[in-house]
Write an enzyme that holds these catalytic residues in place. Structure first.
Site, PDB file in Angstrom:
ATOM      1  N   TYR A  37      82.999 -47.792  -0.453  1.00  0.00           N
ATOM      2  CA  TYR A  37      83.189 -46.357  -1.732  1.00  0.00           C
ATOM      3  C   TYR A  37      84.552 -45.993  -1.595  1.00  0.00           C
ATOM      4  O   TYR A  37      85.454 -45.631  -1.201  1.00  0.00           O
ATOM      5  CB  TYR A  37      82.938 -45.380  -0.816  1.00  0.00           C
ATOM      6  CG  TYR A  37      80.727 -45.556  -1.047  1.00  0.00           C
ATOM      7  CD1 TYR A  37      80.025 -45.660  -2.386  1.00  0.00           C
ATOM      8  CD2 TYR A  37      80.122 -45.350   0.079  1.00  0.00           C
ATOM      9  CE1 TYR A  37      78.375 -46.297  -2.277  1.00  0.00           C
ATOM     10  CE2 TYR A  37      78.778 -45.149   0.402  1.00  0.00           C
ATOM     11  CZ  TYR A  37      77.889 -45.505  -1.031  1.00  0.00           C
ATOM     12  OH  TYR A  37      76.903 -45.692  -0.932  1.00  0.00           O
ATOM     13  N   ASP A 171      70.445 -40.443  -3.764  1.00  0.00           N
ATOM     14  CA  ASP A 171      70.576 -40.721  -4.957  1.00  0.00           C
ATOM     15  C   ASP A 171      69.085 -41.390  -5.121  1.00  0.00           C
ATOM     16  O   ASP A 171      68.454 -40.945  -5.750  1.00  0.00           O
ATOM     17  CB  ASP A 171      71.367 -42.207  -4.691  1.00  0.00           C
ATOM     18  CG  ASP A 171      73.055 -41.378  -4.623  1.00  0.00           C
ATOM     19  OD1 ASP A 171      72.660 -40.567  -4.712  1.00  0.00           O
ATOM     20  OD2 ASP A 171      73.393 -42.321  -4.501  1.00  0.00           O
ATOM     21  N   GLU A 401      77.491 -43.706   8.055  1.00  0.00           N
ATOM     22  CA  GLU A 401      77.220 -43.281   6.631  1.00  0.00           C
ATOM     23  C   GLU A 401      75.689 -42.922   6.897  1.00  0.00           C
ATOM     24  O   GLU A 401      75.875 -41.139   6.525  1.00  0.00           O
ATOM     25  CB  GLU A 401      77.030 -44.308   5.582  1.00  0.00           C
ATOM     26  CG  GLU A 401      76.444 -43.962   4.270  1.00  0.00           C
ATOM     27  CD  GLU A 401      76.614 -44.709   3.195  1.00  0.00           C
ATOM     28  OE1 GLU A 401      76.761 -45.959   3.558  1.00  0.00           O
ATOM     29  OE2 GLU A 401      76.263 -44.332   1.896  1.00  0.00           O
TER      30      GLU A 401
HETATM   31  C1  GLC Z   1      75.912 -41.923  -1.823  1.00  0.00           C
HETATM   32  C2  GLC Z   1      75.255 -41.177  -1.518  1.00  0.00           C
HETATM   33  C3  GLC Z   1      76.268 -39.639  -2.264  1.00  0.00           C
HETATM   34  C4  GLC Z   1      77.580 -39.999  -2.047  1.00  0.00           C
HETATM   35  C5  GLC Z   1      78.700 -40.933  -2.188  1.00  0.00           C
HETATM   36  C6  GLC Z   1      79.661 -41.696  -0.867  1.00  0.00           C
HETATM   37  O1  GLC Z   1      76.174 -42.230  -3.410  1.00  0.00           O
HETATM   38  O2  GLC Z   1      74.290 -41.447  -2.452  1.00  0.00           O
HETATM   39  O3  GLC Z   1      75.586 -38.545  -2.023  1.00  0.00           O
HETATM   40  O4  GLC Z   1      78.489 -39.291  -2.429  1.00  0.00           O
HETATM   41  O5  GLC Z   1      77.741 -41.891  -1.236  1.00  0.00           O
HETATM   42  O6  GLC Z   1      79.577 -41.240  -0.181  1.00  0.00           O
END
Ligand code: GLC
Length: 428
Positions: A37, A171, A401
């Site tokens: 991310y 998600d 996470e």
């Molecule tokens: C995933 C999770 C979401 C979160 C993102 C970044 O997509 O489902 O809730 O904001 O990761 O951590």
């Protein structure tokens, strides 16, 4: 088990959590974790600010200020703000196709931010600086909340709708399975990047991704026109988690404006929306499961799967005493039913998968919200129990996470910002 922290004392845990935020800081914003991310996420930023606030107040406010650089003219605060380019994430800014100066996605995420801002204001040492920051943040937060009520509830029902499972932040929760099944699949080939970072058995299936991307395309084809999207979006859910989080945040926002003696013409509108939601919420009470459920408004079907979302009306302060009692019975049984609480899908469900993303694993910021909700209704013992179990997870597995609800094993991304932030804010 991945990187156990069982031997570390409290001071070392605090140091480690702070280091994680510093290492994930890309200059004014904190990425959730490296690789998987690489941008700023909406509710991650809010939760992460709570962690920063424990050791660097100006940096905590900056997290929120930077997020709002991605706000749209119509008030939407996007779920991802793509401040810098990165090749490690899909779908990126080009796929979303939004044309603003600061690149972003085109949906939002659970609006926990106003609640966080209120906590930060109440707990901060430098009130003068906080007031100054809030003078520019408050109008932006108000615009965002007005966007929710206007664009996502144009018929003024009191219950906003979500247009994408990603908007819930949960998600691939099984609660969305049926509604997502009715969404067509995307008609172009794509390469996922999430499974380059994380085992595929912890991530959503391709059949779900095909539909997630159809929706992304759909908004673009609508040119993000609010009316057109509301009338035609093939996924429209009155999501009990978003509704609860928005309700609490709007209450906190109104109170924060009062605390800061901040006048704004839309505060009255927000107060009216609170009243409206409070009277409409009973339509989401589902007697057979003794809890509130989300509803697919396209076919008027319940999202029947019992997931941690149904525990959030306590946090949103939307349950009557009697309803709260029933939710508490469910919560209590949930907390004891799996070794590590709170599983994101009810432990007795045959849809529970202990390691797959939002289909079973434990998420610490959700634990925090549910514990707060329990406390609000006076279920202090349960709240303490959740806190104790959360501390245990951090001890055995570290700052992942999310966590396997049966073994406590850390899953998904490591050195994760919101996990570190919850540890700093709530546990240590
Ligand atoms: C995933 C999770 C979401 C979160 C993102 C970044 O997509 O489902 O809730 O904001 O990761 O951590």
């Amino acid at each position: 088990m991945k990187s156990g922290f069982g031997m570390l004392n409290k001071e070392s845990m605090i140091k480690k959590a702070q280091e994680i935020l510093v290492e994930n800081d890309l200059g004014g914003y904190t990425i959730p974790t490296h690789g998987l991310y690489p941008f700023q996420w909406n509710w991650d930023a809010a939760i992460t600010a709570l962690g920063w606030a424990k050791f660097d107040e100006p940096r905590a406010w900056l997290e929120l200020v930077t997020l709002f650089k991605g706000q749209w003219d119509n008030g939407l605060l996007p779920h991802i703000v793509f401040h810098e380019h990165s090749d490690t994430y899909f779908p990126g800014a080009d796929v979303w196709g939004a044309v603003n100066e600061v690149k972003s996605s085109a949906i939002s995420q659970p609006p926990v931010l106003a609640t966080v801002a209120k906590i930060m204001f109440e707990e901060c040492l430098d009130k003068a600086n906080a007031k100054e920051e809030l003078n520019s943040l408050l109008p932006q937060i108000i615009d965002w909340h007005i966007w929710w009520y206007r664009d996502r509830d144009p018929e003024n029902t009191g219950l906003v709708v979500s247009y994408h499972p990603w908007e819930s932040g949960m998600d691939n929760s099984p609660a969305w399975d049926d509604a997502l099944d009715d969404v067509p699949v995307v008609d172009w080939e794509y390469t996922r990047l999430d499974t380059d970072h994380i085992d595929g058995d912890q991530r959503p299936h391709k059949s779900q991704y095909d539909r997630y991307l159809y929706l992304v395309d759909f908004y673009k084809k609508c040119q993000f026109d609010a009316k057109h999207m509301y009338e035609n979006c093939p996924y429209k859910v009155q999501d009990i988690s978003i509704i609860s989080i928005l309700h609490k945040a709007t209450k906190d926002l109104v109170e924060l404006c009062e605390l800061c003696e901040f006048d704004h013409p839309n505060v009255d509108t927000l107060k009216q929306k609170l009243v409206l939601t409070e009277s409409a919420i009973s339509t989401l009470w589902h007697e057979p499961s003794s809890s509130f459920l989300s509803k697919n408004t396209i076919n008027n079907q319940w999202c029947e799967e019992i997931t941690s979302a149904v525990l959030l009306p306590l946090y949103g302060e939307l349950a009557t005493k009697e309803q709260a009692q029933k939710i508490h019975t469910l919560l209590d049984e949930w907390v004891t039913a799996s070794p590590y609480a709170i599983a994101s899908t009810h432990p007795s469900s045959d849809k529970l998968e202990p390691k797959r993303y939002w289909r079973g694993p434990v998420w610490l910021h959700i634990n925090w919200m549910i514990a707060l909700g329990a406390e609000t209704y006076g279920f202090n013992k349960t709240s303490e129990e959740i806190q104790k179990k959360t501390a245990e997870l951090l001890n055995v597995a570290g700052f992942f996470e999310y966590f396997d609800c049966n073994t406590g094993e850390g899953c998904g991304g490591d050195d994760f910002s919101w996990t570190a932030a919850i540890a700093l804010h709530w546990i240590y």
